[in-house]
Design a protein around this motif. Sequence first.
Motif, PDB file in Angstrom:
ATOM      1  N   ALA A  12      42.917  54.791  50.947  1.00 25.60           N
ATOM      2  CA  ALA A  12      43.831  55.647  51.053  1.00 25.60           C
ATOM      3  C   ALA A  12      45.292  55.730  49.689  1.00 25.60           C
ATOM      4  N   ASP A  13      45.365  54.375  49.144  1.00 28.71           N
ATOM      5  CA  ASP A  13      46.273  54.234  47.986  1.00 28.71           C
ATOM      6  C   ASP A  13      46.500  52.670  47.733  1.00 28.71           C
ATOM      7  N   MET A  14      46.172  52.697  45.879  1.00 35.19           N
ATOM      8  CA  MET A  14      45.733  51.525  45.402  1.00 35.19           C
ATOM      9  C   MET A  14      46.423  51.969  44.148  1.00 35.19           C
ATOM     10  N   ILE A  25      43.998  43.621  37.692  1.00 37.28           N
ATOM     11  CA  ILE A  25      43.933  43.257  38.498  1.00 37.28           C
ATOM     12  C   ILE A  25      43.719  45.060  39.670  1.00 37.28           C
ATOM     13  N   GLY A  26      43.879  45.797  38.826  1.00 34.22           N
ATOM     14  CA  GLY A  26      42.383  47.195  40.162  1.00 34.22           C
ATOM     15  C   GLY A  26      40.986  46.583  40.272  1.00 34.22           C
ATOM     16  N   ARG A  27      40.419  46.228  39.566  1.00 33.95           N
ATOM     17  CA  ARG A  27      39.123  45.710  39.129  1.00 33.95           C
ATOM     18  C   ARG A  27      39.172  44.453  40.698  1.00 33.95           C
ATOM     19  N   ALA A  28      40.321  43.433  40.661  1.00 31.86           N
ATOM     20  CA  ALA A  28      40.010  42.172  41.476  1.00 31.86           C
ATOM     21  C   ALA A  28      40.107  42.880  42.689  1.00 31.86           C
ATOM     22  N   LEU A  29      41.609  43.769  43.199  1.00 32.53           N
ATOM     23  CA  LEU A  29      41.101  44.711  45.118  1.00 32.53           C
ATOM     24  C   LEU A  29      40.680  44.801  44.579  1.00 32.53           C
ATOM     25  N   VAL A  30      39.920  46.110  43.384  1.00 32.22           N
ATOM     26  CA  VAL A  30      38.153  46.849  44.397  1.00 32.22           C
ATOM     27  C   VAL A  30      37.506  46.070  44.777  1.00 32.22           C
ATOM     28  N   LYS A  31      37.308  44.641  43.917  1.00 32.31           N
ATOM     29  CA  LYS A  31      35.512  44.018  43.697  1.00 32.31           C
ATOM     30  C   LYS A  31      35.707  43.468  45.470  1.00 32.31           C
ATOM     31  N   ALA A  32      37.431  42.779  45.689  1.00 31.92           N
ATOM     32  CA  ALA A  32      37.915  42.068  47.469  1.00 31.92           C
ATOM     33  C   ALA A  32      37.519  43.306  48.126  1.00 31.92           C
ATOM     34  N   LEU A  33      37.879  44.432  47.733  1.00 29.26           N
ATOM     35  CA  LEU A  33      36.940  45.056  49.031  1.00 29.26           C
ATOM     36  C   LEU A  33      35.498  45.642  48.707  1.00 29.26           C
ATOM     37  N   ALA A  34      35.340  45.798  48.118  1.00 28.14           N
ATOM     38  CA  ALA A  34      33.379  45.797  47.721  1.00 28.14           C
ATOM     39  C   ALA A  34      33.034  44.294  48.993  1.00 28.14           C
ATOM     40  N   ALA A  35      33.609  43.655  48.833  1.00 28.65           N
ATOM     41  CA  ALA A  35      32.905  42.342  48.731  1.00 28.65           C
ATOM     42  C   ALA A  35      33.110  41.980  50.915  1.00 28.65           C
ATOM     43  N   GLN A  36      34.621  43.011  51.410  1.00 32.45           N
ATOM     44  CA  GLN A  36      34.832  42.961  52.952  1.00 32.45           C
ATOM     45  C   GLN A  36      33.498  43.461  53.204  1.00 32.45           C
ATOM     46  N   THR A  37      33.712  44.645  52.356  1.00 35.35           N
ATOM     47  CA  THR A  37      32.498  45.869  52.854  1.00 35.35           C
ATOM     48  C   THR A  37      30.953  45.596  53.070  1.00 35.35           C
ATOM     49  N   LEU A  38      30.566  44.304  51.911  1.00 35.58           N
ATOM     50  CA  LEU A  38      29.636  43.558  52.168  1.00 35.58           C
ATOM     51  C   LEU A  38      29.273  43.228  53.496  1.00 35.58           C
ATOM     52  N   VAL A  39      30.088  42.211  53.408  1.00 34.63           N
ATOM     53  CA  VAL A  39      30.037  41.127  54.402  1.00 34.63           C
ATOM     54  C   VAL A  39      30.609  41.927  56.121  1.00 34.63           C
ATOM     55  N   GLN A  40      31.298  42.749  56.043  1.00 38.45           N
ATOM     56  CA  GLN A  40      30.731  43.510  57.355  1.00 38.45           C
ATOM     57  C   GLN A  40      29.656  44.001  57.191  1.00 38.45           C
ATOM     58  N   LYS A  42      29.039  46.975  55.820  1.00 45.11           N
ATOM     59  CA  LYS A  42      29.363  48.359  55.975  1.00 45.11           C
ATOM     60  C   LYS A  42      28.355  49.415  54.483  1.00 45.11           C
ATOM     61  N   ALA A  43      28.729  50.455  54.441  1.00 44.22           N
ATOM     62  CA  ALA A  43      27.654  51.332  53.512  1.00 44.22           C
ATOM     63  C   ALA A  43      28.213  51.842  51.995  1.00 44.22           C
ATOM     64  N   TRP A  44      30.429  51.802  52.136  1.00 39.30           N
ATOM     65  CA  TRP A  44      30.192  52.400  50.843  1.00 39.30           C
ATOM     66  C   TRP A  44      31.747  52.500  51.150  1.00 39.30           C
ATOM     67  N   ILE A  45      32.458  52.912  49.878  1.00 37.56           N
ATOM     68  CA  ILE A  45      33.959  52.950  49.578  1.00 37.56           C
ATOM     69  C   ILE A  45      34.263  53.976  49.785  1.00 37.56           C
ATOM     70  N   SER A  46      35.224  54.819  49.885  1.00 33.40           N
ATOM     71  CA  SER A  46      35.825  55.951  49.095  1.00 33.40           C
ATOM     72  C   SER A  46      36.433  56.312  48.830  1.00 33.40           C
ATOM     73  N   LEU A  47      37.243  57.280  48.549  1.00 37.63           N
ATOM     74  CA  LEU A  47      38.985  57.183  46.955  1.00 37.63           C
ATOM     75  C   LEU A  47      39.617  58.557  47.406  1.00 37.63           C
ATOM     76  N   THR A  48      40.802  58.992  46.473  1.00 37.61           N
ATOM     77  CA  THR A  48      41.021  60.420  46.741  1.00 37.61           C
ATOM     78  C   THR A  48      41.927  59.825  44.921  1.00 37.61           C
ATOM     79  N   VAL A  49      41.516  60.558  44.136  1.00 34.63           N
ATOM     80  CA  VAL A  49      42.432  60.637  42.815  1.00 34.63           C
ATOM     81  C   VAL A  49      42.621  61.933  42.764  1.00 34.63           C
ATOM     82  N   LEU A  50      43.947  62.233  42.201  1.00 32.08           N
ATOM     83  CA  LEU A  50      44.286  62.903  41.569  1.00 32.08           C
ATOM     84  C   LEU A  50      43.682  63.677  40.842  1.00 32.08           C
ATOM     85  N   LYS A  51      43.093  65.192  40.160  1.00 32.51           N
ATOM     86  CA  LYS A  51      42.417  65.482  39.429  1.00 32.51           C
ATOM     87  C   LYS A  51      43.078  65.650  37.738  1.00 32.51           C
TER      88      LYS A  51
END
Length: 83
Positions: A12-14, A25-40, A42-51
Amino acid sequence: DTLSASYGYHLADMIVTKNHRSLGIGRALVKALAAQTLVQEKAWISLTVLKRNTAAREFYTALGMTQVDVDFFAIGKNALAQL
């Protein structure tokens, strides 16, 4: 995800403050979420970004994320009161 019948995470927000950007820092946070996603399994990460947030869009693209054909809707406080 209703199209693929798979599970994942929606980020939702980073926010990395301007003084702390380009430190990995941003790369490390996304990498940690990616690792958690794979361990659990799960198949994907999505997010929203203002245009208009070009820097964020470039950052996520550099991580290998791609833009998908989805419309994002939101409702604010005044409109909520009208429901």
